[in-house]
Design a protein around this motif. Sequence first.
Motif, short mmCIF file in Angstrom:
data_model
loop_
_atom_site.label_atom_id
_atom_site.label_comp_id
_atom_site.label_asym_id
_atom_site.label_seq_id
_atom_site.Cartn_x
_atom_site.Cartn_y
_atom_site.Cartn_z
N LEU A 1 33.78 38.21 38.80
CA LEU A 1 34.61 39.50 40.14
C LEU A 1 33.88 40.17 40.88
O LEU A 1 33.44 39.96 41.63
N VAL B 1 47.10 36.75 50.53
CA VAL B 1 46.61 36.26 50.00
C VAL B 1 44.96 37.16 49.22
O VAL B 1 44.44 37.46 50.63
N PHE C 1 40.53 37.64 45.19
CA PHE C 1 41.05 37.91 43.68
C PHE C 1 41.88 36.84 42.98
O PHE C 1 41.63 36.17 42.38
N GLU C 2 42.52 36.68 43.41
CA GLU C 2 44.15 35.83 43.68
C GLU C 2 43.60 34.70 43.88
O GLU C 2 43.79 33.66 42.68
N LEU C 3 42.92 34.08 44.62
CA LEU C 3 42.48 32.54 45.19
C LEU C 3 42.08 32.92 44.29
O LEU C 3 41.48 31.06 43.36
N ARG D 1 41.64 33.38 41.40
CA ARG D 1 41.83 33.51 39.84
C ARG D 1 42.44 31.91 39.66
O ARG D 1 42.64 30.74 39.29
N GLY D 2 43.57 31.34 40.80
CA GLY D 2 44.18 30.19 41.33
C GLY D 2 42.85 29.13 41.16
O GLY D 2 43.29 28.08 40.05
N ASN E 1 41.72 28.81 37.58
CA ASN E 1 42.81 28.11 36.70
C ASN E 1 43.09 26.95 37.27
O ASN E 1 43.56 25.99 36.31
N LEU E 2 43.26 26.29 38.64
CA LEU E 2 43.35 24.77 38.36
C LEU E 2 42.32 23.77 37.59
O LEU E 2 42.00 22.81 37.61
N CYS E 3 40.78 24.46 37.93
CA CYS E 3 39.27 23.93 37.28
C CYS E 3 39.72 23.37 35.53
O CYS E 3 39.25 22.70 35.41
N ILE E 4 41.11 24.30 34.70
CA ILE E 4 41.08 24.01 34.09
C ILE E 4 41.82 22.31 33.43
O ILE E 4 42.36 22.27 33.86
N MET F 1 43.15 18.42 43.09
CA MET F 1 44.66 19.87 43.41
C MET F 1 43.84 21.62 44.04
O MET F 1 44.53 22.06 45.11
N LEU G 1 45.62 23.43 47.13
CA LEU G 1 46.07 24.57 47.46
C LEU G 1 45.42 25.57 48.23
O LEU G 1 45.70 25.64 49.58
N LEU H 1 47.00 27.25 51.91
CA LEU H 1 46.74 28.95 52.41
C LEU H 1 47.34 28.65 54.19
O LEU H 1 47.15 29.25 54.70
#
Lengths: 201, 201
Positions: free
Chosen positions: B133, B157, B160-162, B164-165, B168-171, B183, B187, B191
């Motif tokens: 971060l 937006v 931080f949110e972006l 994080r999103g 997450n999508l990379c999981i 994905m 996203l 935007l």
Amino acid sequence: MADIDSESGRSTPRKRADARRNEATLLDAAAAAFVTSGVDAPVRDIAARAGVGVGTIYRHFPTRADLIVAVYRHQVEACAEAGPALLADSGTPHAALAQWIDLFVDFLVTKHGLAEALQSDNAAFETLHAYFLDRLVPACAHLLDAAAAAGEIRPDVTAFELLRGVGNLCIGAGEPRYDARRMVEILVAGLRQHHQGTGPR
Amino acid sequence: MADIDSESGRSTPRKRADARRNEATLLDAAAAAFVTSGVDAPVRDIAARAGVGVGTIYRHFPTRADLIVAVYRHQVEACAEAGPALLADSGTPHAALAQWIDLFVDFLVTKHGLAEALQSDNAAFETLHAYFLDRLVPACAHLLDAAAAAGEIRPDVTAFELLRGVGNLCIGAGEPRYDARRMVEILVAGLRQHHQGTGPR
DNA sequence: GAACAATCCGGAACAGTGTTCCGTTTGCCA
DNA sequence: TGGCAAACGGAACACTGTTCCGGATTGTTC
């Protein structure tokens, strides 16, 4: 004769009374533990809550996923079956899809840890993953296909991918600075295909 | 480069030779273990690879996050510092943002388990989270602000949110049926803000 | 109602993590 | 060279999930 107490379905040879009682107790205890500590609640905690030994849990639910599925089955079914109704009631397929995704997100964010568990590579959760896929992918695909056929969204996204993406975005929902719902909204917006030929004017 | 203990501040009275040697060995061993087993590689494995005891790991890197940070610091720095250059070279802020996100995704998907670890609620990874971060949020915010100022994207937006999103999508990237890159692309597309007032011409 | 067999239960025991702790070894400096 | 602080190694601990089996419980049969 031949039928040994087979009641048309013969689903279960009838379990012993204490076994059925314990199973119900276990489901309640697990549900309670899940809201308190998430779906990763230690097995021993759930057992203690239910007042049984850990062996009893594993006998009734061989894997943790089985337990989770048993606890949430009703809600997942409801979500899966809501698809067609939304498609009929909404103005456009894309609207129906958005609403359905909303339902899905609702389910995920209220069960902390569920989204994480779903994507976890832990072998124990494979059954859970499979169950979710079995029930929700077809429902999602139906909506997705309708929207794609209407030309509202890009056609190169599969239901599996979308569900996975949405599920991923829901990880960490509940944190103050991260609004999972908004991120999902953006993702769904990104799905749209803007046909300039039939634009306004 | 090559200054392992940059004692420009003489904070460290100089470490013993074997300590410095072990630290370097450990970094190599950890990097190797990470590509093989992901960032969740058991501590004992890393220790064995390096030919040291587990105590040595914990002495050099009190928490697993410290080890990961040490291993990947260079790449994270590079990513953080690439922002301004992209902004200068790209046609539009949104293009720069997209490219930068691509860099970030590149980093994440090539280190299996990193994305998961970043979002894990495990307390041991809090430092790692904080480090990411600290370095990347400002870089992302810069690009995000520029794009928002240009009216290219919705302004609600946060960086931080972006991040994080996207994280997450990379999981789960690397699985055959899930294309994390696509994905993320969707996203980022979501935007965009389509300003009808100031349209072309 | 009593004996009996199938079923089910409880928790000890095992296996695999991360983490700490301390006796021993090692490098450095006087 | 001698001494000692620093660093080392790995046993020990704590906490997971999972398995296993002796013993209690239940339902049935005579």
